[in-house]
Scaffold this active site. Sequence first.
Site, mmCIF file in Angstrom:
data_model
loop_
_atom_site.group_PDB
_atom_site.id
_atom_site.type_symbol
_atom_site.label_atom_id
_atom_site.label_comp_id
_atom_site.label_asym_id
_atom_site.label_seq_id
_atom_site.Cartn_x
_atom_site.Cartn_y
_atom_site.Cartn_z
ATOM 1 C CG ASP A 105 -1.772 0.944 1.411
ATOM 2 O OD1 ASP A 105 -1.922 2.041 0.765
ATOM 3 O OD2 ASP A 105 -2.834 0.848 2.440
ATOM 4 C CG PHE A 154 -9.682 -1.562 3.499
ATOM 5 C CD1 PHE A 154 -8.478 -1.282 3.918
ATOM 6 C CD2 PHE A 154 -10.789 -2.554 3.895
ATOM 7 C CE1 PHE A 154 -8.112 -2.110 5.050
ATOM 8 C CE2 PHE A 154 -10.300 -3.328 5.158
ATOM 9 C CZ PHE A 154 -8.874 -3.078 5.673
ATOM 10 C CG ASP A 161 -7.241 -7.854 9.056
ATOM 11 O OD1 ASP A 161 -6.233 -7.648 8.437
ATOM 12 O OD2 ASP A 161 -7.317 -7.562 10.249
ATOM 13 N NE ARG A 167 -5.935 -11.584 9.807
ATOM 14 C CZ ARG A 167 -5.055 -10.611 9.315
ATOM 15 N NH1 ARG A 167 -4.535 -10.523 7.929
ATOM 16 N NH2 ARG A 167 -4.642 -9.882 10.184
HETATM 17 P P1 IMP Z 1 1.834 -0.529 3.870
HETATM 18 O O1 IMP Z 1 3.057 -0.705 4.735
HETATM 19 O O2 IMP Z 1 1.343 0.723 3.880
HETATM 20 O O3 IMP Z 1 2.649 -0.864 2.259
HETATM 21 O O4 IMP Z 1 0.910 -1.642 4.084
HETATM 22 C C1 IMP Z 1 1.075 -2.912 3.967
HETATM 23 C C2 IMP Z 1 0.190 -3.950 5.079
HETATM 24 O O5 IMP Z 1 -0.946 -3.030 5.214
HETATM 25 C C3 IMP Z 1 -0.255 -5.058 4.110
HETATM 26 O O6 IMP Z 1 0.701 -5.939 4.436
HETATM 27 C C4 IMP Z 1 -1.537 -5.304 4.943
HETATM 28 O O7 IMP Z 1 -1.517 -6.040 5.864
HETATM 29 C C5 IMP Z 1 -1.983 -4.012 5.095
HETATM 30 N N1 IMP Z 1 -3.003 -3.514 4.176
HETATM 31 C C6 IMP Z 1 -2.741 -2.424 3.176
HETATM 32 N N2 IMP Z 1 -3.741 -2.038 2.408
HETATM 33 C C7 IMP Z 1 -4.768 -3.179 2.987
HETATM 34 C C8 IMP Z 1 -6.191 -3.367 2.481
HETATM 35 O O8 IMP Z 1 -6.843 -2.804 1.499
HETATM 36 N N3 IMP Z 1 -6.781 -4.386 3.403
HETATM 37 C C9 IMP Z 1 -6.321 -4.886 4.318
HETATM 38 N N4 IMP Z 1 -4.980 -4.694 4.686
HETATM 39 C C10 IMP Z 1 -4.357 -3.944 4.188
#
Ligand code: IMP
Length: 177
Positions: A105, A154, A161, A167
């Site tokens: 993300d 999201f 989750d 999940r």
């Molecule tokens: P980042 O550190 O912002 O890249 O986010 C990574 C982590 O956030 C992922 O490994 C997920 O566990 C969680 N995450 C990011 N986007 C989503 C989503 O749309 N749904 C659920 N979990 C998310």
Amino acid sequence: MDIQLHDKVFTPFISAQEIDFAISEMAKQVEDDFAEETPIFIGVLNGAFMVVSDFMKHYKLPCEVSFIKMASYEGTTSTNEVKQLIGINQNLEGRTVIIIEDIVDTGNTIEELKELFKKQNVKHFKIATLFLKQDAYKKNIKLDYVGIRIPDKFIVGFGLDYDGLGRNLSEVYQLKD
Ligand code: IMP
Ligand code: MG
């Protein structure tokens, strides 16, 4: 059919077949790139457990697996602070390490991981992610294997989750607005 988790409604977005195809393609690419090595796949818990499982079933060459636990999300938003909750105790010096993520993300998690593995003298450090929220990703770190690019919205299911729920869904659902 739409589903409800806690207070929010989600709508079907990506089918189990599409997910399986994307994962098998990623596994094939890694096989092509690292046939001469015995890579160690490192799944990022909790979200990546299903991706890792399916990825390993598609990967037919010698390999190992381990897990690391990171957390950054509270509810449906990223907190910008990534915490390491379970580490790796194995010696990774000279190894081909391939991080397996459910979704990238903001990229905070993989940035943190990259820092962590920098100190370990690994031979190769690669990142594989089933999903990428392209418009949310602001880092310069190369994502080596990307399954499916999705909009910045999201999602839940296939390991992902919403506050603990969703999940176990075998397809992916998107938050309905
Ligand atoms: P980042 O550190 O912002 O890249 O986010 C990574 C982590 O956030 C992922 O490994 C997920 O566990 C969680 N995450 C990011 N986007 C989503 C989503 O749309 N749904 C659920 N979990 C998310
Ligand atoms: Mg995750």
